[in-house]
Design an enzyme around this catalytic site. Structure first.
Site, short mmCIF file in Angstrom:
data_model
loop_
_atom_site.label_atom_id
_atom_site.label_comp_id
_atom_site.label_asym_id
_atom_site.label_seq_id
_atom_site.Cartn_x
_atom_site.Cartn_y
_atom_site.Cartn_z
N SER A 84 0.84 -1.18 0.00
CA SER A 84 0.00 0.00 0.00
C SER A 84 0.88 1.24 0.00
CB SER A 84 -0.90 0.01 1.24
OG SER A 84 -0.08 0.29 2.37
N LYS A 85 0.25 2.39 0.01
CA LYS A 85 0.99 3.66 0.00
C LYS A 85 2.00 3.71 1.15
CE LYS A 85 -1.70 6.54 -2.83
NZ LYS A 85 -3.14 6.27 -2.68
N ARG A 86 1.63 3.07 2.23
CA ARG A 86 2.48 3.02 3.40
C ARG A 86 3.89 2.52 3.07
NH1 ARG A 86 2.43 -0.55 7.16
NH2 ARG A 86 0.94 -1.91 6.15
N HIS A 87 3.98 1.68 2.05
CA HIS A 87 5.29 1.11 1.72
C HIS A 87 6.08 2.00 0.79
CE1 HIS A 87 2.88 -2.38 2.99
NE2 HIS A 87 4.01 -2.68 3.61
N GLY A 88 5.68 3.25 0.71
CA GLY A 88 6.46 4.17 -0.11
C GLY A 88 5.93 4.22 -1.52
#
Ligand code: GLU
Length: 468
Positions: free
Chosen positions: A236-240
């Site tokens: 997800s976006k969380r992973h950059g």
């Protein structure tokens, strides 16, 4: 073979989508087939022109060229309306006047009874129109039998029709829904292999029933597993950087990303590096692993460096010029990018780093790095800098071999090790104590610039000696 990539333009082209696109592309190319790009933009609320553009840009940057498309679903509303009329006429679909409240109450009741919420078929056998209510259209899903298909990745999947309800294929405003448009399109576009994320696997039996209602031949289905982040959670976006173009921003070559993506869930022995041609020759969707695969940035970095080092320098240089432009560096003010690439490729992970670390060869040197100057531009550096400076000034041929020889001879003359010359020289040329080998650094800095920088460093050293 006809494959299609059918993204919904509701965000970036993310890594999972790009991998699906690559798989579709490879399947088509392997057999001289056709690869179609279809933009599934029927969700007018969530689709945006920016995200359509992001998809087109991503496909272009990755070099995933399509033979047909982009085909926009919003341009096909007449066609969907026509098929809906046909299904209504044939009794394969029906109008449903059930209110939201009724559906909601039904849902609650079913949940309470521990049942899967599903439409109960209230309007299936003829419903009285309700004044002022615009009906939805529902597909008359068969009640007997079931659906069995052999997914190319997941294997045999079967489900009884009693598990499926009559899904809405047109909303009250007449707009068609995903499960319906996707089938109409895949039939009209004669798609032979549907490759998509396995988040759609539950839709497939419903879609197969629609194929049957249309009397259409079934394609093969391949549902590819999702991609997890380094930490095992869904990517997800969380992973950059999950938008493909962010990888470009960050300095990755499209070849590296493609190579990286093909290996996410697919392998060929222990081979890690695949040219596009090899991918086309070797890839088979049937060999894709059914388990989710995890993202691994280290491996992507490794591949990126591999391609920076091994692609023709000209090709890497063409990509690099994009970063130079973004960084506001004029490549005409220094060494040719084709000369720069082989020197720097070993030393950096991304083209962005390469750009940052090469600025010094194209622009005026600003301040010396304080620590580097303190350590290496000391009074003892005066003589080495002076000697190497005058030997370099006498040199006609400014190339790595003669530069190396000149520095070596200067060290001999001074009876010191190379390092005693190379480190002050390096700080003089780049302002820092870290740069490519000294001959390459001189070569890239160029004659005039090098000599001027050595003079400046000498002045600095002398001023420092005078101050103490
Ligand atoms: N538009 C769907 C999505 O972006 C894909 C549909 C399909 O490939 O069948 O998830």
């Amino acid at each position: 073979m006809r494959t299609r990539f059918a993204p919904s333009p509701t965000g970036y082209l993310h890594v999972g989508g790009a991998r699906t696109a690559l798989f579709c592309y490879l399947q088509a190319r392997a057999s001289g087939g056709v690869f179609i790009l279809r933009i599934e933009d029927t969700d007018l609320q969530r689709s945006t022109p920016e995200s359509v553009q992001a998809i087109l840009d991503g496909m272009e940057w990755l070099g995933l060229d399509y033979d047909e498309g982009p085909i926009y679903q919003t341009h096909r509303f007449d066609r969907y309306a026509e098929v809906i009329r046909q299904l209504l006429e044939e009794g394969k679909a029906y109008h449903c006047y059930c209110s939201k409240e009724r559906i909601e109450a039904l849902r609650e009741e079913q949940m309470k009874a521990g049942l899967k919420p599903r439409y109960d078929g209230h309007c299936r056998d003829g419903a009285e129109p309700v004044a002022g209510v615009k009906p939805v259209v529902r597909f008359r899903n068969p009640r007997e039998g079931g659906v069995v298909f052999d997914d190319l990745v997941r294997g045999r999947i079967s489900i009884s029709n009693t598990e499926l309800d009559d899904l809405v294929i047109a909303r009250p405003d007449g707009s068609p829904t995903y499960n319906f448009t996707v089938v109409v399109d895949d039939v009209d576009m004669a798609v032979t292999q549907v490759i998509r994320g396995d988040d759609h696997i539950n839709n497939t039996p419903r879609q197969i029933n629609i194929y049957r209602a249309l009397g259409a031949e079934l394609p093969d289905f391949a549902h590819v597993p999702m991609i997890l982040g380094d930490d095992g959670a869904r990517l997800s976006k969380r992973h950059g950087a999950v938008g493909v173009m962010q990888y470009r921003e960050d300095g990755y070559l499209p070849q590296a990303l493609l190579n990286y993506l093909v290996r996410l869930g697919w392998s060929h022995g222990d081979q890690e590096v695949f040219s596009l041609k090899e991918m086309i020759d070797l890839f088979d969707i049937r060999d894709v692993n059914r388990k989710a695969s995890a993202f691994n940035t280290e491996k992507l970095d490794w591949l990126n460096q591999h391609y920076m080092k091994n692609l023709p320098a000209k090709e890497v240089a063409d990509h690099l010029s994009w970063y130079f432009e973004k960084a506001g560096i004029d490549p005409r003010q220094g060494p040719g990018l084709e000369d720069l690439v082989p020197v720097q490729a070993d030393r950096v992970k991304t083209l962005r780093e390469m750009t940052d670390q090469s600025r010094v060869f194209y622009e005026d040197l600003q301040e010396f790095d304080a620590g580097a100057a303190k350590k290496h531009l000391r009074p003892v550096a005066e003589e080495p800098l002076r000697v190497v400076g005058s030997r370099l000034a006498e040199l006609d041929d400014w190339n790595p071999e003669s530069l190396n020889e000149t520095v070596r001879l200067a060290a001999e003359e001074l009876e010191v090790g190379m390092g005693k010359i190379a480190q002050p020289l390096r700080v003089a040329l780049t302002g820092t104590a870290i740069s490519p080998s000294i001959d390459k650094t001189l070569w890239l800095t160029g004659r005039e610039r090098s000599l001027a920088r050595i003079r400046r460093a000498l002045e600095y050293v002398m001023a420092r000696a005078a101050a103490t």
